[in-house]
Design an enzyme around this catalytic site. Sequence first.
Site, short mmCIF file in Angstrom:
data_model
loop_
_atom_site.label_atom_id
_atom_site.label_comp_id
_atom_site.label_asym_id
_atom_site.label_seq_id
_atom_site.Cartn_x
_atom_site.Cartn_y
_atom_site.Cartn_z
N TYR A 115 25.51 30.44 26.18
CA TYR A 115 26.35 29.33 26.96
C TYR A 115 25.41 28.01 26.91
O TYR A 115 26.13 27.07 27.23
CB TYR A 115 26.49 29.90 28.35
CG TYR A 115 27.63 30.92 28.31
CD1 TYR A 115 29.08 30.32 27.99
CD2 TYR A 115 27.19 32.25 28.52
CE1 TYR A 115 30.03 31.43 28.13
CE2 TYR A 115 28.18 33.23 28.41
CZ TYR A 115 29.54 32.80 28.34
OH TYR A 115 30.63 33.83 27.87
N PHE A 122 31.03 37.22 39.73
CA PHE A 122 32.30 36.93 39.53
C PHE A 122 32.51 37.01 38.18
O PHE A 122 34.04 36.77 37.72
CB PHE A 122 32.87 35.56 40.30
CG PHE A 122 31.92 34.27 39.65
CD1 PHE A 122 32.40 33.76 38.52
CD2 PHE A 122 30.86 33.90 40.30
CE1 PHE A 122 31.62 32.74 38.01
CE2 PHE A 122 29.98 32.68 40.03
CZ PHE A 122 30.31 32.22 38.63
#
Length: 413
Positions: free
Chosen positions: A127, A413
Amino acid sequence: MATDLATGLRVLERDEWDQWYDNLFRAFGGEPGSAEERELDRSLTEFDRSMAVWDGDLCVATAGAFSFRMTVPGGALVPTAGVTMVSVAATHRRRGVLTAMMRRQLDDVRSWGEPLAALTASEPAIYGRFGYGAATFQMDAEIDTARVALSVPAGTDDVRLRYAAPAEVLDACEAVYARLVPGRPGMLARQPGWERVGLLDPESERDGASVLQCVVAETDGEVTGYARFRTKMGWGVSGHDGTVVLKDLAAVDPAAEAALWRFLFDIDLMTTLTLRRRPVDESWQYLVSDIRRCRPRLRDALYLRLVDVGAALAARSYQAPVDVVFEVEDAFCPWNTGRWRLSGDAKGASCERTSDAADLSLSVRELGAAYLGGVSLASLAAAGRVRELRQGALAEAALAFGSAVPPWLPHGF
């Protein structure tokens, strides 16, 4: 593949969720989650913020974004896109699918007016090219409770502990958590439904341990802390050798927190306390008699991206006065590229476009890493990631960006 992407990347429909979710699990090893996990994940899915890439009638890639509010230095809760459920089928790798989803997602986040995007990375190398920097870290530990003692603060003996069914005290535990959110950068204000994450107890996560247990701490009749944990019995040639596996612990004051740690250290027949995803400054480190026998380990946690540099830098406060001009590079979100003047202090800040000479030069990835105060701009400069263009500007900005309390992401999450 370019043609397929143009027609195959779209917002997720409700009747497509099962195939979308199955594709996600296949990409992460193929082990299906429990029915409990599946139902919770579906209930938390924000369909208008989720997307899929389709190759004909096959779902080949997934991504989503939760609508979070995250604490930033100074205590403000800032709208943050919680990037999640990202996968690409092994049959469709190296074709630009992930890049196309990240492009669409960051465009969407900007249109929603959310200045930050955050994620937890299964593979950290992925990322950075999309502007995400490692902004928080977490502590894991394996504590030898048979050989490590605790020295607790005054008032600990005044705290009452009691067992309780996790679901029965959920509201009281959530109230404790809510009191802590403004005090630590990186914490997430619980959206409706997210309180259920703390109760999740699939057998697949137990590894032979007990069902989830809960103990609450009470002071003058008020719940001031809680611990959720499992116990795993073990026997060796010398006798009992059990393990306590902590899932979650929170407390509003030192006495309640120490009482919970002492309880976890002293459970009968247990000789090891396993901790995962804990704050790097957590109090137990300063209560133990021998930190080496706790085997602490540091690892990366939250990756953060500034989607709107001006709005993000203006949303937090700064622990010392700062007036610097950043030259920001952001190839993936070019609207951030250019010079920004940040002026602020502990009371607030402004950040606007400027034509003034730059004081510091860096990419948006470094801004994301430093934003919550857990990574120093000076450390990034030592690594060659930040360039000082005006003498003294680095020290000024590094001090201002710091946080008295290290940032921490309380759950994934």
